[in-house]
Design a protein around this motif. Structure first.
Motif, PDB file in Angstrom:
ATOM      1  N   VAL A 168     -70.596  -8.802  20.576  1.00  0.00           N
ATOM      2  CA  VAL A 168     -69.768  -9.245  19.420  1.00  0.00           C
ATOM      3  C   VAL A 168     -68.531  -9.342  19.717  1.00  0.00           C
ATOM      4  O   VAL A 168     -67.848 -10.169  19.310  1.00  0.00           O
ATOM      5  CB  VAL A 168     -70.143  -8.179  18.346  1.00  0.00           C
ATOM      6  CG1 VAL A 168     -69.024  -8.390  17.005  1.00  0.00           C
ATOM      7  CG2 VAL A 168     -71.519  -8.270  17.711  1.00  0.00           C
ATOM      8  N   PRO A 169     -67.858  -8.351  20.483  1.00  0.00           N
ATOM      9  CA  PRO A 169     -66.272  -8.773  20.731  1.00  0.00           C
ATOM     10  C   PRO A 169     -66.208  -9.998  21.621  1.00  0.00           C
ATOM     11  O   PRO A 169     -64.932 -10.685  21.471  1.00  0.00           O
ATOM     12  CB  PRO A 169     -66.184  -7.247  21.717  1.00  0.00           C
ATOM     13  CG  PRO A 169     -67.088  -6.312  21.304  1.00  0.00           C
ATOM     14  CD  PRO A 169     -68.182  -7.007  20.876  1.00  0.00           C
ATOM     15  N   ILE A 170     -67.245 -10.356  22.556  1.00  0.00           N
ATOM     16  CA  ILE A 170     -66.944 -11.544  23.449  1.00  0.00           C
ATOM     17  C   ILE A 170     -67.252 -12.731  22.361  1.00  0.00           C
ATOM     18  O   ILE A 170     -66.261 -13.727  22.491  1.00  0.00           O
ATOM     19  CB  ILE A 170     -68.111 -11.619  24.448  1.00  0.00           C
ATOM     20  CG1 ILE A 170     -67.737 -10.687  25.717  1.00  0.00           C
ATOM     21  CG2 ILE A 170     -68.193 -12.787  25.020  1.00  0.00           C
ATOM     22  CD1 ILE A 170     -68.941 -10.397  26.743  1.00  0.00           C
ATOM     23  N   MET A 171     -68.072 -12.810  21.665  1.00  0.00           N
ATOM     24  CA  MET A 171     -68.131 -13.890  20.630  1.00  0.00           C
ATOM     25  C   MET A 171     -66.894 -14.080  19.798  1.00  0.00           C
ATOM     26  O   MET A 171     -66.427 -15.227  19.630  1.00  0.00           O
ATOM     27  CB  MET A 171     -69.685 -13.388  19.614  1.00  0.00           C
ATOM     28  CG  MET A 171     -69.639 -14.572  18.780  1.00  0.00           C
ATOM     29  SD  MET A 171     -71.177 -14.427  17.827  1.00  0.00           S
ATOM     30  CE  MET A 171     -70.690 -13.000  16.903  1.00  0.00           C
ATOM     31  N   LEU A 172     -66.449 -13.011  19.147  1.00  0.00           N
ATOM     32  CA  LEU A 172     -65.354 -12.974  18.360  1.00  0.00           C
ATOM     33  C   LEU A 172     -63.991 -13.352  19.137  1.00  0.00           C
ATOM     34  O   LEU A 172     -63.170 -14.170  18.532  1.00  0.00           O
ATOM     35  CB  LEU A 172     -65.003 -11.697  17.574  1.00  0.00           C
ATOM     36  CG  LEU A 172     -66.218 -11.454  16.610  1.00  0.00           C
ATOM     37  CD1 LEU A 172     -65.846 -10.157  15.897  1.00  0.00           C
ATOM     38  CD2 LEU A 172     -66.455 -12.732  15.531  1.00  0.00           C
TER      39      LEU A 172
END
Length: 290
Positions: free
Chosen positions: A78-82
């Motif tokens: 999730v952090p990488i995607m956002l």
């Protein structure tokens, strides 16, 4: 009499929605809770067991293994995607990107691809015998890590999910940037602010609420992870267990093990855990914004 008519007038508008909401949302939840209070045995049939299914699920090592796997998936993917979605939104909004409209559509396009098709496509590329990884090994004469091995399969699924949803999150953030008052940019330019200063002082503060919404949606999606591992299981059956994710575990219990009551219990517990985590993130985000 006229007042009573006015009071019923509003229900005529919300009544159809409330009926559909009760039918497709409240009724399945209520029925799942009802199922979770019973247990079906080969001898004795179905019997009321109260909270016993919940006690068993909370001490089930396979359930917690599945939950820990999606929690790790959430914490990394999730952090990488956002972050990627944020960079793309800022790049498109900067006005300095050539062909921004085409680039925006290209980034968003994977979201329109069904999850089954996307997973099969990436699964083919991951193949070490017939796919892109196998072709690279033959060309380079080296042995590359197998993305569909038990060690790397979670990262491979994370790559598929990121490819699918980074455009969706980019569009949320980009839409928020488009409603920022242009007068703020003009005032910053008059004060001599550069692009980095404008991003830190104007754009990032404007993205706090959209980022919070995207984070909550991504958390819910991570805990609901099902399509990608269920498709990968057909390509790499040794890498994906029946309890790889909580949803896959509930599906296996219900349709393979015929344990409908226990599957309903797992689904209810996951729903509660997802709600708690999402609400905690929302509270933390609102406190920071205050």
């Amino acid at each position: 009499m006229a007042r009573r008519r006015r009071s019923w007038g509003g229900w005529r508008f919300v009544g159809p929605f409330m009926a559909v909401f009760a039918l497709v949302f409240l009724a399945p939840i209520g029925y799942s809770i009802y199922l979770s209070l019973f247990r079906t045995r080969l001898i004795g049939g179905t019997a009321f067991v109260g909270a016993q299914n919940y006690t068993d699920a909370l001490s089930d090592a396979q359930f917690w293994s599945a939950f820990g796997r999606v929690a790790l998936f959430l914490a990394v993917q999730v952090p990488i995607m956002l972050f990627v979605a944020l960079l793309l939104a800022l790049a498109i909004d900067s006005g300095r990107l050539y062909g921004a409209g085409f680039f925006r559509i290209s980034v968003f396009l994977p979201y329109a691809v069904p999850a089954v098709v996307a997973t099969l496509m990436w699964g083919f590329m991951y193949g070490t015998r017939f796919g892109l990884v196998g072709n690279l090994q033959d060309r380079l004469g080296v042995t590359l890590p197998d993305p569909l091995s038990p060690k790397y399969v979670l990262a491979a699924i994370g790559n598929v999910v990121t490819w699918e949803f980074v455009g969706y999150n980019m569009l949320i953030l980009y839409s928020a940037l488009r409603v920022v008052n242009p007068a703020l940019y003009e005032a910053a330019a008059i004060d001599g602010a550069g692009q980095l200063r404008i991003i830190r002082a104007i754009k990032l503060p404007a993205l706090r609420a959209p980022l919070l919404i995207a984070t909550i949606f991504s958390i819910i999606g991570s805990f609901q992870l099902f399509n990608e591992p269920s498709i990968v299981k057909t390509l790499a059956p040794n890498a994906i267990t029946t309890y790889f994710t909580p949803n896959l575990y509930a599906y296996s219990l219900s349709f393979s093990g015929q344990q409908y009551n226990y599957a309903a219990t797992v689904a209810i517990i996951m729903g509660v855990l997802t709600m708690i985590v999402a609400y905690a993130v929302q509270l933390r985000g609102l406190r920071r914004a205050a």
